[in-house]
Design a protein around this motif. Structure first.
Motif, PDB file in Angstrom:
ATOM      1  N   HIS A 176      13.467  -4.566   6.191  1.00  0.00           N
ATOM      2  CA  HIS A 176      12.965  -3.764   5.082  1.00  0.00           C
ATOM      3  C   HIS A 176      11.691  -3.024   5.521  1.00  0.00           C
ATOM      4  N   ARG A 178       8.135  -1.788   5.500  1.00  0.00           N
ATOM      5  CA  ARG A 178       6.889  -2.326   4.989  1.00  0.00           C
ATOM      6  C   ARG A 178       5.755  -1.364   5.322  1.00  0.00           C
ATOM      7  N   ASP A 212      -1.387  -1.732  -3.106  1.00  0.00           N
ATOM      8  CA  ASP A 212      -0.375  -2.588  -2.480  1.00  0.00           C
ATOM      9  C   ASP A 212      -1.080  -3.760  -1.791  1.00  0.00           C
ATOM     10  N   GLN A 214       0.162  -6.102   0.138  1.00  0.00           N
ATOM     11  CA  GLN A 214       0.617  -6.309   1.512  1.00  0.00           C
ATOM     12  C   GLN A 214      -0.030  -5.298   2.458  1.00  0.00           C
TER      13      GLN A 214
END
Length: 252
Positions: A176, A178, A212, A214
């Motif tokens: 995915h 990121r 975000d 992350q």
């Protein structure tokens, strides 16, 4: 009186022989039993009490008597007492078991006892390892052949097939996307912003504004590495007041 069962006394040595001296008989016990079984002697004249007393006296006098011989004489005396009881008591046709059946059971047990004695004697008479026979110096051992006998249900069979099929199925890995900050981006950003800072500035001030979590963690880690690299090059200084305290840095 006649019975279906037969009892053959074991041969006894002359020194161990039990000789009786009764009112109607004088001689060895085994001969008396054989004659009584063949109806050649009158058992009505034989006193069972005298028989028992002489048997007990025989046991008391014979110090080196073997147990097997004493047991054989005991069985002979019991058999003789049974024969006399069959003469004295009226025969009951409805008795269960009948005297003949009891005699047959006794005979079978005596035969089994003799068979066990003979088997024991044969075992003791066999060759012994280390005395008569010797083992091989380099034994080869025994070869074991094992064959598996599987017992499984249909569900277990299908489950095992599915597990093997899942392991052999080609795996598809999907990575995915990121949002991360690379080390090169962090070096350029920290080097650019350190020139504009005139005094000690916290490291968090060099991070980009984002919602975000992350990406913020990635930017913090990359900026920390960029700070260490720029400090190694001599372009900035950093300090920390205490362990786990915020890090401050400024241009060198």
């Amino acid at each position: 009186m006649e019975t279906d069962a037969e009892f053959e006394p074991r041969p006894v040595r002359q020194s161990d022989e039990l000789t009786l001296a009764l009112d109607g008989w004088e001689g060895p016990l085994d001969l008396l039993l054989s004659l009584a079984r063949a109806q050649k002697v009158d058992l009505a004249q034989i006193s069972i009490l005298q028989l028992v007393e002489q048997y007990l006296a025989y046991l008391a006098d014979a110090r080196a008597l073997k147990l097997e011989i004493a047991a054989d004489y005991l069985v002979m005396a019991a058999w003789l007492a049974y024969l006399k009881s069959c003469l004295l008591l009226p025969k009951d046709p409805e008795a269960d078991p009948s005297p003949e059946e009891i005699a047959l059971r006794l005979q079978m047990r005596l035969q089994q006892l003799d068979a066990m004695r003979e088997a024991g004697a044969r075992l003791l008479g066999r060759d012994r390892v280390g005395r008569d026979v010797f083992l091989r110096g380099a034994p080869e051992g025994l070869r074991l052949i094992r064959k598996a006998a599987w017992q499984v249900r249909e569900f277990d069979l299908f489950a095992a097939y599915g597990a093997v099929k899942a392991r052999t199925q080609p795996a598809m890995h999907v990575v995915h996307a990121r949002s991360v900050m690379t080390l090169e981006e962090a070096l350029a950003r920290v080097a650019k912003m350190i020139g504009m800072a005139l005094d000690w500035t916290f490291l968090e001030s060099f991070l980009p504004q984002t919602q975000d979590p992350q990406f913020r963690r990635s930017a913090l880690a990359s900026s920390f590495l960029a700070m260490l690299e720029l400090a190694r090059r001599g372009r900035l200084d950093f300090m920390q007041d205490e362990p786990f305290a915020p890090i401050k840095l400024r241009a060198a």
